[in-house]
Design a protein around this motif. Sequence first.
Motif, PDB file in Angstrom:
ATOM      1  N   GLY A  42       0.892  -1.088  -0.213  1.00 51.28           N
ATOM      2  CA  GLY A  42       0.136   0.512   0.106  1.00 51.28           C
ATOM      3  C   GLY A  42       0.972   1.423   0.008  1.00 51.28           C
ATOM      4  N   PHE A  43       0.330   2.023   0.010  1.00 55.91           N
ATOM      5  CA  PHE A  43       1.155   3.819   0.228  1.00 55.91           C
ATOM      6  C   PHE A  43       0.591   4.500   1.639  1.00 55.91           C
ATOM      7  N   ARG A  44       1.153   5.163   2.075  1.00 57.94           N
ATOM      8  CA  ARG A  44       0.957   5.674   3.141  1.00 57.94           C
ATOM      9  C   ARG A  44       1.734   7.040   3.277  1.00 57.94           C
ATOM     10  N   ASN A  45       1.206   7.932   3.207  1.00 61.51           N
ATOM     11  CA  ASN A  45       1.896   9.729   3.065  1.00 61.51           C
ATOM     12  C   ASN A  45       2.510   9.601   1.937  1.00 61.51           C
ATOM     13  N   GLY A  46       2.125   9.042   0.665  1.00 53.11           N
ATOM     14  CA  GLY A  46       2.805   9.178  -0.658  1.00 53.11           C
ATOM     15  C   GLY A  46       3.849   8.276  -0.659  1.00 53.11           C
ATOM     16  N   VAL A  47       4.204   7.255  -0.017  1.00 49.60           N
ATOM     17  CA  VAL A  47       5.649   6.209   0.359  1.00 49.60           C
ATOM     18  C   VAL A  47       5.090   4.919   0.356  1.00 49.60           C
TER      19      VAL A  47
ATOM     20  N   ASN B 188      10.560  -0.563   4.153  1.00 50.15           N
ATOM     21  CA  ASN B 188       9.248   0.653   4.132  1.00 50.15           C
ATOM     22  C   ASN B 188       8.713  -0.725   4.044  1.00 50.15           C
ATOM     23  N   VAL B 189       8.549  -1.384   5.286  1.00 47.18           N
ATOM     24  CA  VAL B 189       7.922  -3.055   4.909  1.00 47.18           C
ATOM     25  C   VAL B 189       6.822  -2.689   6.095  1.00 47.18           C
ATOM     26  N   VAL B 190       5.867  -3.624   6.581  1.00 47.81           N
ATOM     27  CA  VAL B 190       5.207  -4.554   6.971  1.00 47.81           C
ATOM     28  C   VAL B 190       5.824  -4.995   8.306  1.00 47.81           C
ATOM     29  N   VAL B 191       6.421  -4.802   9.474  1.00 43.12           N
ATOM     30  CA  VAL B 191       6.596  -5.574  10.603  1.00 43.12           C
ATOM     31  C   VAL B 191       6.259  -5.339  11.449  1.00 43.12           C
ATOM     32  N   TRP B 192       7.031  -6.550  13.063  1.00 48.53           N
ATOM     33  CA  TRP B 192       6.559  -6.832  14.490  1.00 48.53           C
ATOM     34  C   TRP B 192       7.037  -5.232  14.693  1.00 48.53           C
TER      35      TRP B 192
END
Length: 372
Positions: A261-266, A312-316
Amino acid sequence: MKLRSRSKTSKAKGVKSTRASGKASIVKTSRNKIPIVKNLRKKKVSLGQKQPKRISHKQNLPQTSKIRLRSKKKSELKKTEEEKDSCRPCKHDTDAAKLTKWSDVTILELLEILKEERKHHKNVDEEEICPICRCELYDDIFKLSLKKIKEINKKQLEDPSTIDVVKFKDCLNHFYHKGCTDFMVQYAEQDGSSSKKKTKKKVKKKAQYLKCAVCSLIYGEFIGNCPPGTMSWELYKKGQYPCEGYEKTGTYIINYSFKDGFRNGVSYGGTYRQAYIPDTKEGREVLYLLIKSFKRKVSFTIGDSVTTGCKNVVVWNSIHHKTCTHGGIMTYGYPDATYFNRVKLEMADKGILLEQGEDPNNVSKKGSITIR
């Protein structure tokens, strides 16, 4: 010939005037009523002139005027009651007070607590100052005489609004200045549905929370920055996916799924994770808290992965899970004697605790949650 000493009586029936005192007075009589006497001091009334009709303030007012008068009296009474209430000191008139449910601490109470602390610790300077402003809670509390402290304490009890030191409800002897607590309140955006049924737009609410500067205990509702994703869990019977050391019980398998996805344009990268929890009393409690943690968006965050090195990945988010059923601590699996206590402390550090009335045994055998 004029007679000044005698009074003249008019021919009008039922009307009598006297001039002996130099003041005009009229006596009006009737058959069934008691005579009413009215003195007219300022305005002179000549004989035979029709008197103005007497209006009763209560009986002869129009109905609308009566209603207005009653509402005016009620509003005035309500105003006076509000003024009285505003003069009373209120303990819970700020966001910090409502969150922490603090209690006031007088100078004498603080002195007794500090004296007790000095019996066990040589240096208690940290207990004498406010953790926020780093100033003394009460100036020169150990230098003042006992007589002076009692005088100040008496004034504080008479007027609680003069008490400037407070203690949080669930903290152990952690004191603050009242004014400093306002800077401790933080806000986190929380998604919520609109109250109007016609519109399906989603609105953002602000959740309040406060973190103790000494013990890091969170008051209120802390909302994290976890991206949109899904958490699902299912209970499997014993023998299917046994956790090492818990072979006689069933196993809960937890699945986490996050898309890119995108968050704050990133842009950020999604992930898929799987974890295991044995179906025991402590295991169900941890699962209940993990579900609560996911709802408040604190289980995951966006950052750099330690294992893969990707950015910039989903982490614990510092809440550890057991991703293997065996292999011990080295493989993030079982057995691990202290895991349940550690993970509960990690969640407590983010304000995820079992509250009164919550029963972890009521957790469903199968379910899923999606956050947006």
